[in-house]
Write an enzyme that holds these catalytic residues in place. Structure first.
Site, PDB file in Angstrom:
ATOM      1  N   ARG A 175      15.343   7.102  16.478  1.00  0.00           N
ATOM      2  CA  ARG A 175      15.513   6.831  15.033  1.00  0.00           C
ATOM      3  C   ARG A 175      15.757   8.115  14.227  1.00  0.00           C
ATOM      4  O   ARG A 175      15.295   8.240  13.091  1.00  0.00           O
ATOM      5  CB  ARG A 175      14.302   6.091  14.451  1.00  0.00           C
ATOM      6  CG  ARG A 175      13.959   4.800  15.133  1.00  0.00           C
ATOM      7  CD  ARG A 175      15.028   3.729  15.009  1.00  0.00           C
ATOM      8  NE  ARG A 175      14.673   2.612  15.857  1.00  0.00           N
ATOM      9  CZ  ARG A 175      15.073   2.482  17.128  1.00  0.00           C
ATOM     10  NH1 ARG A 175      15.886   3.357  17.686  1.00  0.00           N
ATOM     11  NH2 ARG A 175      14.695   1.438  17.840  1.00  0.00           N
ATOM     12  N   SER A 211      11.520  -2.353  10.362  1.00  0.00           N
ATOM     13  CA  SER A 211      10.325  -1.593  10.761  1.00  0.00           C
ATOM     14  C   SER A 211      10.051  -0.497   9.741  1.00  0.00           C
ATOM     15  O   SER A 211      10.931   0.314   9.442  1.00  0.00           O
ATOM     16  CB  SER A 211      10.533  -0.955  12.133  1.00  0.00           C
ATOM     17  OG  SER A 211      10.581  -1.967  13.102  1.00  0.00           O
ATOM     18  N   GLU A 270       9.900   5.177   8.819  1.00  0.00           N
ATOM     19  CA  GLU A 270      11.266   4.990   9.356  1.00  0.00           C
ATOM     20  C   GLU A 270      12.181   4.605   8.191  1.00  0.00           C
ATOM     21  O   GLU A 270      13.327   5.048   8.108  1.00  0.00           O
ATOM     22  CB  GLU A 270      11.269   3.875  10.412  1.00  0.00           C
ATOM     23  CG  GLU A 270      12.658   3.605  10.986  1.00  0.00           C
ATOM     24  CD  GLU A 270      12.647   2.646  12.160  1.00  0.00           C
ATOM     25  OE1 GLU A 270      11.657   2.640  12.939  1.00  0.00           O
ATOM     26  OE2 GLU A 270      13.615   1.887  12.308  1.00  0.00           O
TER      27      GLU A 270
HETATM   28  C1  LIG Z   1      15.285  -7.683   9.129  1.00  0.00           C
HETATM   29  C2  LIG Z   1      15.573  -6.267   9.602  1.00  0.00           C
HETATM   30  C3  LIG Z   1      15.573  -5.987  10.958  1.00  0.00           C
HETATM   31  C4  LIG Z   1      15.847  -4.684  11.405  1.00  0.00           C
HETATM   32  N1  LIG Z   1      15.817  -4.435  12.755  1.00  0.00           N
HETATM   33  C5  LIG Z   1      16.093  -3.199  13.200  1.00  0.00           C
HETATM   34  C6  LIG Z   1      16.081  -2.907  14.611  1.00  0.00           C
HETATM   35  O1  LIG Z   1      15.857  -3.751  15.449  1.00  0.00           O
HETATM   36  N2  LIG Z   1      16.361  -1.640  14.994  1.00  0.00           N
HETATM   37  C7  LIG Z   1      16.635  -0.652  14.108  1.00  0.00           C
HETATM   38  O2  LIG Z   1      16.873   0.484  14.533  1.00  0.00           O
HETATM   39  N3  LIG Z   1      16.651  -0.903  12.782  1.00  0.00           N
HETATM   40  C8  LIG Z   1      16.402  -2.130  12.306  1.00  0.00           C
HETATM   41  N4  LIG Z   1      16.406  -2.376  10.961  1.00  0.00           N
HETATM   42  C9  LIG Z   1      16.695  -1.277  10.025  1.00  0.00           C
HETATM   43  C10 LIG Z   1      18.182  -1.122   9.669  1.00  0.00           C
HETATM   44  O3  LIG Z   1      18.874  -2.342   9.820  1.00  0.00           O
HETATM   45  C11 LIG Z   1      18.869  -0.042  10.507  1.00  0.00           C
HETATM   46  O4  LIG Z   1      18.265   1.222  10.346  1.00  0.00           O
HETATM   47  C12 LIG Z   1      20.357   0.068  10.143  1.00  0.00           C
HETATM   48  O5  LIG Z   1      20.996   0.865  11.089  1.00  0.00           O
HETATM   49  C13 LIG Z   1      20.583   0.668   8.749  1.00  0.00           C
HETATM   50  O6  LIG Z   1      21.960   0.521   8.419  1.00  0.00           O
HETATM   51  P1  LIG Z   1      22.413   0.311   6.913  1.00  0.00           P
HETATM   52  O7  LIG Z   1      23.880   0.225   6.885  1.00  0.00           O
HETATM   53  O8  LIG Z   1      21.680  -0.814   6.310  1.00  0.00           O
HETATM   54  O9  LIG Z   1      21.929   1.689   6.293  1.00  0.00           O
HETATM   55  P2  LIG Z   1      21.311   1.904   4.845  1.00  0.00           P
HETATM   56  O10 LIG Z   1      19.969   1.250   4.789  1.00  0.00           O
HETATM   57  O11 LIG Z   1      22.282   1.547   3.807  1.00  0.00           O
HETATM   58  O12 LIG Z   1      21.112   3.488   4.867  1.00  0.00           O
HETATM   59  C14 LIG Z   1      20.190   4.077   5.782  1.00  0.00           C
HETATM   60  C15 LIG Z   1      20.476   5.593   5.841  1.00  0.00           C
HETATM   61  O13 LIG Z   1      21.732   5.798   6.457  1.00  0.00           O
HETATM   62  C16 LIG Z   1      22.583   6.565   5.605  1.00  0.00           C
HETATM   63  N5  LIG Z   1      23.957   6.117   5.824  1.00  0.00           N
HETATM   64  C17 LIG Z   1      24.439   4.847   5.782  1.00  0.00           C
HETATM   65  N6  LIG Z   1      25.754   4.837   6.076  1.00  0.00           N
HETATM   66  C18 LIG Z   1      26.102   6.122   6.299  1.00  0.00           C
HETATM   67  C19 LIG Z   1      27.334   6.784   6.627  1.00  0.00           C
HETATM   68  N7  LIG Z   1      28.476   6.092   6.786  1.00  0.00           N
HETATM   69  N8  LIG Z   1      27.348   8.136   6.756  1.00  0.00           N
HETATM   70  C20 LIG Z   1      26.202   8.837   6.587  1.00  0.00           C
HETATM   71  N9  LIG Z   1      25.003   8.284   6.285  1.00  0.00           N
HETATM   72  C21 LIG Z   1      24.962   6.947   6.144  1.00  0.00           C
HETATM   73  C22 LIG Z   1      22.065   6.295   4.197  1.00  0.00           C
HETATM   74  O14 LIG Z   1      22.417   7.339   3.317  1.00  0.00           O
HETATM   75  C23 LIG Z   1      20.561   6.240   4.462  1.00  0.00           C
HETATM   76  O15 LIG Z   1      20.041   7.549   4.573  1.00  0.00           O
HETATM   77  C24 LIG Z   1      16.129  -3.664  10.481  1.00  0.00           C
HETATM   78  C25 LIG Z   1      16.166  -3.957   9.111  1.00  0.00           C
HETATM   79  C26 LIG Z   1      15.903  -5.241   8.667  1.00  0.00           C
HETATM   80  C27 LIG Z   1      15.947  -5.532   7.200  1.00  0.00           C
END
Ligand SMILES: Cc1cc2nc3c(=O)[nH]c(=O)nc-3n(C[C@H](O)[C@H](O)[C@H](O)COP(=O)(O)OP(=O)(O)OC[C@H]3O[C@@H](n4cnc5c(N)ncnc54)[C@H](O)[C@@H]3O)c2cc1C
Length: 306
Positions: free
Chosen positions: A170, A219, A289
């Site tokens: 992560r 998480s 996280e």
């Molecule tokens: C119901 C639920 C279940 C989940 N299950 C999991 C799981 O099983 N495993 C897991 O690892 N995570 C899980 N997550 C967390 C989340 O989905 C992941 O971390 C996901 O990868 C975040 O992607 P996002 O596009 O939503 O990022 P965001 O939440 O929009 O951003 C997260 C971070 O990434 C950065 N970011 C986003 N896009 C870019 C880019 N293109 N370039 C540079 N930085 C960027 C943002 O600035 C921020 O710092 C879960 C979340 C929810 C709500």
């Protein structure tokens, strides 16, 4: 001079003082001074080349790992939602980083490509996945990533290999100012029916074990080495704990829930209470996280925690 001048030639949408809450899973938080949704990759690149490198900026994917504080963010927040092209080429997949993990998983399954099934359960974009080295069910982004196209603060565009990102559990150790534009992913040839079955298992397992239909950020804390955060939280008596309108999920106690009217500070403060209780009980300091951003403002909370 107003920052508005930097948006004079953009093709996408620009809003001033725009609430970011609807762009996140938690549905809380304050506004962005500017919210920019580039029309495409070229639009984003041209904007970054023009936007002064010392001005604040942040990228938002699907907002599934973000807690935005009430005070919001100064500078520009860039929504990646239009950078969503996905192309398959043999066992490789090219994706722009605003593409949803689940769309990539579905496309891979249609082509009978295995290895990307875990993406079906992660509700983020692949860019957010690369930033967080997201993972589940024994796989993580690191395992499927070949390389990434990056733009840095100076507007230089270049490719880096998966190894150069130094991805850990992560965690992405690349410079904080890098924006991921696109990536190449790899799968392994299999059969659509086998890939689909695996994806269905993942979807069912999530439905049974996670509060996926609630306002949450996934998480909350990373798992400490060889331990499970949810177990430590449970043992510290925090399952179902409430603060204001935020709650520790009964279903999966490493998930925090917005009951509907929570403040961002309800969620963050509840997380801190959980951390303190776990520390008092076990001596282990849980690490967030969920990415918390934005200015803290003091808002009087109704009610207290039970
Ligand atoms: C119901 C639920 C279940 C989940 N299950 C999991 C799981 O099983 N495993 C897991 O690892 N995570 C899980 N997550 C967390 C989340 O989905 C992941 O971390 C996901 O990868 C975040 O992607 P996002 O596009 O939503 O990022 P965001 O939440 O929009 O951003 C997260 C971070 O990434 C950065 N970011 C986003 N896009 C870019 C880019 N293109 N370039 C540079 N930085 C960027 C943002 O600035 C921020 O710092 C879960 C979340 C929810 C709500």
């Amino acid at each position: 001079m107003s920052k508005m001048q930097y948006f004079s030639e953009i093709k996408g949408e620009i809003f001033k003082n725009k609430s970011l809450a609807p762009l996140t899973w938690f549905k809380v938080g304050g506004p962005a001074e500017y919210l920019f949704t580039p029309e495409d990759k070229t639009d984003l690149i041209q904007f970054i080349k023009k936007y002064p490198s010392h001005f604040p900026k942040m990228v938002i994917g699907a907002g599934s790992n973000l807690l935005i504080r009430e005070g919001g963010l100064s500078g520009v927040v860039i929504s990646m939602k239009n950078l969503n092209t996905i192309n398959l080429n043999g066992e490789n997949i090219y994706a722009e980083t605003g593409a949803l993990d689940m769309s990539i998983a579905r496309k891979a399954s249609m082509m009978g490509l295995s290895g990307l099934e875990f993406l079906i359960g992660i509700p983020g974009t692949i860019g957010g996945g690369i930033k967080m080295n997201a993972g589940s069910y024994g796989s993580e982004i690191k395992d499927i990533l070949i390389d990434v196209e990056v733009i840095d603060n100076s507007g230089s565009v270049f490719h880096v290999s998966q190894k150069e990102l130094k991805l850990e559990y992560r965690k992405n150790n690349s410079p904080k100012d890098w924006i991921f534009l696109s990536c190449n992913l790899k799968g392994v040839k299999s059969q659509t029916s086998i890939v689909r079955t695996k994806m269905k298992e993942i979807i069912n397992d999530r439905k049974n074990n996670q509060p996926i239909n609630q306002l949450t950020g996934g998480s909350t804390f990373k798992n400490p080495k060889k331990l499970k955060s949810w177990k430590l939280i449970d043992e510290a008596g925090c399952r179902g704990l409430v603060l204001g309108n935020a709650k520790v999920s009964e279903k999966h106690c490493n998930f925090l829930i917005n009951n509907g009217n929570a403040l961002s500070s309800d969620i963050e403060d509840l997380g801190e209470i959980v951390r303190n209780r776990v520390f008092d009980e076990t001596g282990i300091g849980l690490e967030w996280e969920i990415v918390r951003v934005g200015k803290k403002v003091h808002i009087k909370r109704e009610g207290s925690y039970e």
